[in-house]
Design an enzyme around this catalytic site. Structure first.
Site, mmCIF file in Angstrom:
data_model
loop_
_atom_site.group_PDB
_atom_site.id
_atom_site.type_symbol
_atom_site.label_atom_id
_atom_site.label_comp_id
_atom_site.label_asym_id
_atom_site.label_seq_id
_atom_site.Cartn_x
_atom_site.Cartn_y
_atom_site.Cartn_z
ATOM 1 N N SER A 234 -0.023 -2.030 3.047
ATOM 2 C CA SER A 234 0.394 -3.280 2.397
ATOM 3 C C SER A 234 1.909 -3.370 2.273
ATOM 4 C CB SER A 234 -0.191 -3.374 0.978
ATOM 5 O OG SER A 234 -1.573 -3.447 1.018
ATOM 6 N N HIS B 297 -0.909 -8.406 5.496
ATOM 7 C CA HIS B 297 -1.316 -7.604 6.657
ATOM 8 C C HIS B 297 -1.391 -8.532 7.870
ATOM 9 C CE1 HIS B 297 -2.701 -3.938 4.467
ATOM 10 N NE2 HIS B 297 -2.778 -4.808 3.484
ATOM 11 N N HIS C 126 -9.971 -2.985 5.506
ATOM 12 C CA HIS C 126 -10.401 -2.368 4.251
ATOM 13 C C HIS C 126 -11.887 -2.606 4.026
ATOM 14 C CE1 HIS C 126 -6.116 -3.461 3.780
ATOM 15 N NE2 HIS C 126 -6.017 -2.362 3.060
ATOM 16 N N TYR D 269 -13.150 -3.319 1.252
ATOM 17 C CA TYR D 269 -13.352 -4.446 0.319
ATOM 18 C C TYR D 269 -13.358 -5.801 1.006
ATOM 19 C CZ TYR D 269 -8.202 -4.849 0.295
ATOM 20 O OH TYR D 269 -6.895 -4.988 0.667
ATOM 21 N N GLU D 270 -12.844 -5.850 2.245
ATOM 22 C CA GLU D 270 -12.902 -7.115 2.983
ATOM 23 C C GLU D 270 -14.314 -7.363 3.522
ATOM 24 O OE1 GLU D 270 -9.138 -7.908 5.497
ATOM 25 O OE2 GLU D 270 -9.233 -5.713 5.330
ATOM 26 N N ALA E 218 0.203 1.264 -0.072
ATOM 27 C CA ALA E 218 0.780 0.986 -1.383
ATOM 28 C C ALA E 218 -0.255 1.426 -2.405
ATOM 29 C CB ALA E 218 1.078 -0.500 -1.533
ATOM 30 N N MET F 29 -6.764 1.653 -2.158
ATOM 31 C CA MET F 29 -8.004 1.125 -1.582
ATOM 32 C C MET F 29 -8.073 1.319 -0.071
ATOM 33 S SD MET F 29 -7.938 -2.427 -3.717
ATOM 34 C CE MET F 29 -7.479 -2.459 -5.464
ATOM 35 N N SER F 30 -7.448 2.404 0.414
ATOM 36 C CA SER F 30 -7.450 2.622 1.871
ATOM 37 C C SER F 30 -7.239 4.093 2.181
ATOM 38 C CB SER F 30 -6.309 1.807 2.511
ATOM 39 O OG SER F 30 -5.052 2.335 2.114
ATOM 40 N N ASN G 121 3.187 0.162 -8.406
ATOM 41 C CA ASN G 121 3.036 -0.232 -9.812
ATOM 42 C C ASN G 121 2.542 0.958 -10.600
ATOM 43 O OD1 ASN G 121 0.407 -0.889 -8.237
ATOM 44 N ND2 ASN G 121 -0.234 -0.670 -10.370
ATOM 45 N N HIS H 224 -1.301 -8.664 -7.122
ATOM 46 C CA HIS H 224 -1.034 -8.261 -5.745
ATOM 47 C C HIS H 224 0.412 -8.555 -5.341
ATOM 48 C CE1 HIS H 224 -2.060 -6.956 -1.774
ATOM 49 N NE2 HIS H 224 -1.821 -8.131 -1.216
HETATM 50 N N1 CYT Z 1 -2.298 -0.418 -7.281
HETATM 51 C C1 CYT Z 1 -2.610 -0.461 -5.963
HETATM 52 N N2 CYT Z 1 -4.464 0.271 -7.788
HETATM 53 C C2 CYT Z 1 -3.233 -0.049 -8.185
HETATM 54 O O1 CYT Z 1 -2.944 -0.010 -9.406
HETATM 55 N N3 CYT Z 1 -1.676 -0.828 -5.074
HETATM 56 C C3 CYT Z 1 -3.875 -0.141 -5.543
HETATM 57 C C4 CYT Z 1 -4.790 0.236 -6.488
#
Ligand code: CYT
Length: 286
Positions: A35, A66, A88, A90-91, A118, A221-222, A245, A259
């Site tokens: 990301s 992306h 991903h 989740y997609e 990220a 998430m990857s 973050n 996001h």
């Molecule tokens: N941030 C992120 N959790 C988070 O807090 N980029 C993915 C998953």
């Protein structure tokens, strides 16, 4: 038991042949851009790009931030291939689709894979903008059975029960530290454990506290699926998480994460990550 979607060796061979017939680069290094980090692919010299929709049987990516191209080119004098945009779970993609590009890279001749993402900081010492060298991962969907290698094993790629204790190559991690020194990033470097969660919902406070308690440093998430498939077929792997973050670990409704914050961290550090990666590529001996 044909209960899991999978690609045959021949399918993957056909895709890599399609690419090799249309491209003059012969990369031994593959890079998966996470990301906000796809800009790296735009910096390659002698680019030859293939939008995913132009590649037969390739999935197409949907999440904002992306792009969706396989970009071949030269970085630090070496041929590389970049995935500009990944797939991903989740997609809605199957694990087979999420990890297909890794096997395509393998048949293209890739021996070393660098994955970037990220991630949210779980370790309280991490601040947005830090860059974490991935030392290890926890594959949460995999712990419950949704491992990318679930289904009939293809011995042409690797063994039924591949080891994962050394998934993130120690020598490459040392090279990443050396590369960080070369571009003055040492003060922003961390090294830690990445937890892969399915998403797309960000974590609850209780989930983040749980992750912290079990030794997780960053969450995203990857990455873990691609790394498992790369290790299965014998590639050397290294990974980077850009801490975008801080995970919210307090019950304070005024704290928010969205996001755009994740993409903003990518913008701030994008150039740094690019010089880090190009210095790493310099240090990889082929
Ligand atoms: N941030 C992120 N959790 C988070 O807090 N980029 C993915 C998953």
């Amino acid at each position: 038991a044909d209960v899991v979607e999978s690609y045959s060796y021949e399918d993957i061979e056909a895709i890599s042949k399609f690419l090799l017939e249309r491209c003059r680069h012969r990369p031994k290094i593959g890079i998966i851009c996470g990301s906000g980090l796809g800009g790296l692919a735009d910096t390659l010299q002698e680019q030859e790009a293939f939008p995913y929709e132009s590649i037969p049987k390739f999935p197409v990516s949907t999440v904002s931030g992306h792009k969706g191209r396989l970009v071949f080119g030269v970085l630090s004098g070496k041929a590389v291939v970049c995935m500009q945009g990944r797939f991903h779970m989740y997609e809605g993609y199957s694990m087979a689709k999420v990890t297909l590009p890794v096997r395509v890279m393998k048949l293209l001749g890739v021996e070393t894979m660098l994955v970037t993402n990220a991630a949210g900081g779980v370790n309280q010492d991490y601040v947005p903008g830090d860059i974490m060298i991935i030392k290890d991962h926890i594959n949460f969907p995999g712990l419950c059975g949704n491992n990318p290698l679930r289904g009939p094993n293809n011995e042409k790629f690797g063994p039924r029960f591949p080891a994962m204790n050394d998934a993130y190559n120690a020598k490459l991690r040392a090279s990443l530290r050396a590369a960080a020194k070369l571009c003055g990033l040492s003060d922003h470097m961390k090294e830690g454990v990445y937890a892969y969660l399915g998403g797309p919902a960000y974590e609850t406070v209780a989930e983040l506290r749980f992750l912290k308690a079990i030794g997780v440093d960053a969450v995203g998430m990857s990455t873990a699926p691609e790394v498992i498939v790369a290790r299965h077929c014998g590639m050397k792997v290294c990974g980077l998480s850009l801490i975008s973050n801080k995970g919210i670990m307090e019950y304070d409704p005024s704290l928010v994460i969205d996001h755009s914050e994740v993409l903003e961290a990518g913008r701030v550090r994008a150039a740094d990550i690019q010089s880090l990666v190009s210095n790493l590529v310099k240090l990889i001996d082929e």
